[in-house]
Scaffold this motif. Structure first.
Motif, PDB file in Angstrom:
ATOM      1  N   GLU A 228       4.909  17.880 -21.780  1.00 23.56           N
ATOM      2  CA  GLU A 228       5.651  16.671 -22.157  1.00 23.56           C
ATOM      3  C   GLU A 228       5.464  15.696 -21.014  1.00 23.56           C
ATOM      4  O   GLU A 228       6.121  15.834 -19.974  1.00 23.56           O
ATOM      5  N   GLY A 229       4.543  14.765 -21.173  1.00 24.41           N
ATOM      6  CA  GLY A 229       4.206  13.861 -20.076  1.00 24.41           C
ATOM      7  C   GLY A 229       3.564  14.677 -18.965  1.00 24.41           C
ATOM      8  O   GLY A 229       2.627  15.438 -19.203  1.00 24.41           O
ATOM      9  N   ASP A 230       4.101  14.549 -17.755  1.00 25.64           N
ATOM     10  CA  ASP A 230       3.590  15.314 -16.613  1.00 25.64           C
ATOM     11  C   ASP A 230       4.271  16.668 -16.462  1.00 25.64           C
ATOM     12  O   ASP A 230       3.907  17.445 -15.583  1.00 25.64           O
TER      13      ASP A 230
END
Length: 179
Positions: free
Chosen positions: A73-75
């Motif tokens: 999730e994202g980074d």
């Protein structure tokens, strides 16, 4: 044995005090000492890490885990653990090294909150013919739950996981730490 307490204390202290102002009040930890050829400690550590240390490897060695799915999730990196009973635990990877990872529970049916743990496979600093598999955590009892129940649950999870790793490795040369 001294190394066990040193490793567990250091890990729990790091987790408790490294987390900031809201340090957890309970700790649990379990260690398995694996006897190895002293001339091959680094190779044996790497082999053990390859077998048991991956972020989703827990599904291969913990009897309560039915499956593990890595999610980005994202980074941020998470793992979604599906338990044998259908329960779901979502954990966030906080950091990793070549022989350890630290994570936090984000969502869970377990009776805990503020849970952070570390799983490591490292050479023993006292015995050159041992590699330690160490799993330690700090946490609080979830709201409305009792400290004793929270500790019993986490201690049981750690015991079952480490015991199964031991079983998967086969008989130890030195069987003095069966718990």
């Amino acid at each position: 044995m001294r190394a066990l307490f040193t490793a567990l204390f250091a890990t729990c202290a790091f987790l408790a005090f490294g987390a900031g102002a809201e340090a957890a009040s309970l700790t649990s930890g379990k260690k398995l000492e694996v006897n190895v050829d002293p001339s091959k400690v680094n190779d044996e550590t790497a082999k053990l890490w390859a077998r048991f240390g991956g972020w989703c490897a827990i599904a291969e060695w913990h009897p309560a885990i039915k499956s593990c799915e890595e999610i980005k999730e994202g980074d941020d990196v998470f793992r979604k653990l599906t338990l044998q009973d259908g329960g779901i635990i979502k954990e966030k990877l906080i950091n990793t090294t070549g022989v350890s990872y630290r994570y936090a529970i984000v969502e869970s049916p377990l009776p805990v909150k503020n849970y952070e743990a570390q799983f490591s496979i490292v050479p023993d600093d006292d015995d050159e013919d041992e590699v330690n598999i160490v799993w330690a955590a700090t946490y609080d009892a979830a709201d409305g739950k009792d400290d004793k129940d929270a500790r019993k649950t986490i201690d049981g999870i750690f015991k079952d996981g480490i015991k199964n790793i031991e079983k998967m490795l086969g008989p130890k040369k030195d069987d003095d730490d069966k718990d």
